[in-house]
Write a protein that holds these residues in place. Sequence first.
Motif, mmCIF file in Angstrom:
data_model
loop_
_atom_site.group_PDB
_atom_site.id
_atom_site.type_symbol
_atom_site.label_atom_id
_atom_site.label_comp_id
_atom_site.label_asym_id
_atom_site.label_seq_id
_atom_site.Cartn_x
_atom_site.Cartn_y
_atom_site.Cartn_z
ATOM 1 N N HIS A 99 0.804 -1.233 0.000
ATOM 2 C CA HIS A 99 0.000 0.000 0.000
ATOM 3 C C HIS A 99 0.838 1.285 0.000
ATOM 4 C CE1 HIS A 99 -3.325 -2.600 0.351
ATOM 5 N NE2 HIS A 99 -3.323 -2.752 1.655
ATOM 6 N N GLY A 100 1.945 1.285 -0.736
ATOM 7 C CA GLY A 100 2.747 2.501 -0.861
ATOM 8 C C GLY A 100 3.875 2.625 0.136
ATOM 9 N N GLY A 101 4.068 1.634 0.979
ATOM 10 C CA GLY A 101 5.171 1.679 1.941
ATOM 11 C C GLY A 101 4.760 2.266 3.278
ATOM 12 N N ALA A 102 5.736 2.392 4.165
ATOM 13 C CA ALA A 102 5.481 2.863 5.532
ATOM 14 C C ALA A 102 4.885 4.268 5.562
ATOM 15 C CB ALA A 102 6.762 2.819 6.353
ATOM 16 N N ALA A 103 5.232 5.090 4.586
ATOM 17 C CA ALA A 103 4.697 6.458 4.522
ATOM 18 C C ALA A 103 3.673 6.563 3.395
ATOM 19 C CB ALA A 103 5.820 7.455 4.321
ATOM 20 N N GLY A 104 2.920 5.487 3.180
ATOM 21 C CA GLY A 104 1.888 5.494 2.147
ATOM 22 C C GLY A 104 0.784 6.489 2.457
ATOM 23 N N PHE A 105 -0.098 6.701 1.512
ATOM 24 C CA PHE A 105 -1.146 7.711 1.651
ATOM 25 C C PHE A 105 -2.041 7.480 2.866
ATOM 26 C CE2 PHE A 105 -1.254 8.742 -3.191
ATOM 27 C CZ PHE A 105 0.049 9.177 -3.121
ATOM 28 N N GLY A 106 -2.220 6.238 3.270
ATOM 29 C CA GLY A 106 -3.067 5.926 4.414
ATOM 30 C C GLY A 106 -2.520 6.422 5.736
ATOM 31 N N LYS A 107 -1.278 6.897 5.734
ATOM 32 C CA LYS A 107 -0.632 7.413 6.954
ATOM 33 C C LYS A 107 -0.252 8.882 6.803
ATOM 34 C CE LYS A 107 -0.736 3.274 8.677
ATOM 35 N NZ LYS A 107 -1.909 2.945 9.489
ATOM 36 N N ARG A 108 -0.861 9.557 5.844
ATOM 37 C CA ARG A 108 -0.534 10.962 5.556
ATOM 38 C C ARG A 108 -1.735 11.858 5.820
ATOM 39 N NH1 ARG A 108 2.950 11.391 1.005
ATOM 40 N NH2 ARG A 108 2.755 13.619 1.357
ATOM 41 N N LEU A 109 -1.478 13.137 5.972
ATOM 42 C CA LEU A 109 -2.539 14.112 6.202
ATOM 43 C C LEU A 109 -2.932 14.758 4.882
ATOM 44 C CD1 LEU A 109 -4.280 15.406 8.376
ATOM 45 C CD2 LEU A 109 -2.525 17.165 8.631
ATOM 46 N N PHE A 110 -4.163 14.559 4.492
ATOM 47 C CA PHE A 110 -4.725 15.158 3.285
ATOM 48 C C PHE A 110 -5.307 16.526 3.627
ATOM 49 C CE2 PHE A 110 -4.423 10.849 2.010
ATOM 50 C CZ PHE A 110 -4.644 10.742 0.646
ATOM 51 N N LYS A 111 -5.572 17.323 2.603
ATOM 52 C CA LYS A 111 -6.272 18.600 2.769
ATOM 53 C C LYS A 111 -7.690 18.393 2.268
ATOM 54 C CE LYS A 111 -6.259 23.463 1.371
ATOM 55 N NZ LYS A 111 -7.689 23.532 1.415
ATOM 56 N N GLY A 112 -8.638 18.490 3.172
ATOM 57 C CA GLY A 112 -10.034 18.292 2.810
ATOM 58 C C GLY A 112 -10.736 19.595 2.482
ATOM 59 N N GLU A 113 -11.719 19.490 1.594
ATOM 60 C CA GLU A 113 -12.535 20.659 1.258
ATOM 61 C C GLU A 113 -13.898 20.201 0.751
ATOM 62 O OE1 GLU A 113 -11.247 22.876 -2.279
ATOM 63 O OE2 GLU A 113 -9.991 21.163 -2.789
ATOM 64 N N LYS A 114 -14.885 21.021 1.026
ATOM 65 C CA LYS A 114 -16.217 20.760 0.500
ATOM 66 C C LYS A 114 -16.145 20.941 -1.014
ATOM 67 C CE LYS A 114 -20.969 22.345 0.890
ATOM 68 N NZ LYS A 114 -21.875 23.292 1.538
ATOM 69 N N ALA A 115 -16.696 19.973 -1.765
ATOM 70 C CA ALA A 115 -16.606 20.020 -3.233
ATOM 71 C C ALA A 115 -17.986 20.070 -3.877
ATOM 72 C CB ALA A 115 -15.829 18.811 -3.748
ATOM 73 N N GLY A 116 -18.998 20.317 -3.100
ATOM 74 C CA GLY A 116 -20.371 20.382 -3.590
ATOM 75 C C GLY A 116 -21.322 20.176 -2.430
ATOM 76 N N GLU A 117 -22.597 20.195 -2.717
ATOM 77 C CA GLU A 117 -23.609 20.065 -1.667
ATOM 78 C C GLU A 117 -23.505 18.749 -0.903
ATOM 79 O OE1 GLU A 117 -28.364 19.546 -1.521
ATOM 80 O OE2 GLU A 117 -27.632 21.183 -2.770
ATOM 81 N N SER A 118 -23.078 17.694 -1.587
ATOM 82 C CA SER A 118 -22.959 16.390 -0.930
ATOM 83 C C SER A 118 -21.659 15.698 -1.344
ATOM 84 C CB SER A 118 -24.163 15.511 -1.265
ATOM 85 O OG SER A 118 -24.251 15.322 -2.661
ATOM 86 N N SER A 119 -20.571 16.496 -1.370
ATOM 87 C CA SER A 119 -19.301 15.982 -1.856
ATOM 88 C C SER A 119 -18.126 16.600 -1.104
ATOM 89 C CB SER A 119 -19.188 16.294 -3.352
ATOM 90 O OG SER A 119 -18.093 15.672 -3.926
ATOM 91 N N VAL A 120 -17.097 15.773 -0.859
ATOM 92 C CA VAL A 120 -15.882 16.203 -0.191
ATOM 93 C C VAL A 120 -14.684 15.723 -0.998
ATOM 94 C CG1 VAL A 120 -14.442 15.843 1.853
ATOM 95 C CG2 VAL A 120 -16.887 16.209 2.117
ATOM 96 N N LYS A 121 -13.703 16.609 -1.186
ATOM 97 C CA LYS A 121 -12.485 16.265 -1.914
ATOM 98 C C LYS A 121 -11.305 16.309 -0.959
ATOM 99 C CE LYS A 121 -9.772 17.697 -5.955
ATOM 100 N NZ LYS A 121 -9.745 18.670 -7.073
ATOM 101 N N MET A 122 -10.509 15.238 -0.976
ATOM 102 C CA MET A 122 -9.295 15.145 -0.175
ATOM 103 C C MET A 122 -8.108 15.168 -1.130
ATOM 104 S SD MET A 122 -9.987 14.640 3.120
ATOM 105 C CE MET A 122 -11.547 14.599 3.957
#
Length: 160
Positions: A99-122
């Motif tokens: 899954h991408g190694g020890a520092a794979g995406f699952g262990k990283r901090l994403f930047k979240g934002e509202k992307a619509g009325e019922s949608s979120v983009k990371m």
Amino acid sequence: MVTVKDFGEFKGAPVREFIISRGKLRAHIIEYGAILRSLVFDGRDIVLGYDDLAGYLADSSNQGATVGRYANRIGGGAYELAGKSYALDKNENGTTTLHGGAAGFGKRLFKGEKAGESSVKMSLFSKSGEGGFNGDMNFSVTFTVVADRLRISYEATCTE
């Protein structure tokens, strides 16, 4: 409807939880690992998850996480592209890249934002060389509640 609340702190940075509600479906996504923490349909949570960030920080299984740069295993922890070999972080028994190694995406901090009325983009930027992977990468995952479904869309652009 999208609501946002604090979920904890990772390496001194705040981690937020985005909650998308529509009809009978409610999705909870946190910025750490772009994790789908909870998915409630008609009053029942159908996803395994933790109630706090500490549970995810202690978890080694990528519970609910968006994994990357690669999902699954790369045997031998290496690959070849255009005649060039790349040695990767071997985070599974010292023999494979999971899954991408020890520092794979699952262990990283994403930047979240509202992307619509019922949608979120990371969104996440992965610099060339992280985990041994080549090319700078802009990556995003969008969670959208449509009727009684959760749609998850991925997008990535890479310099190599």
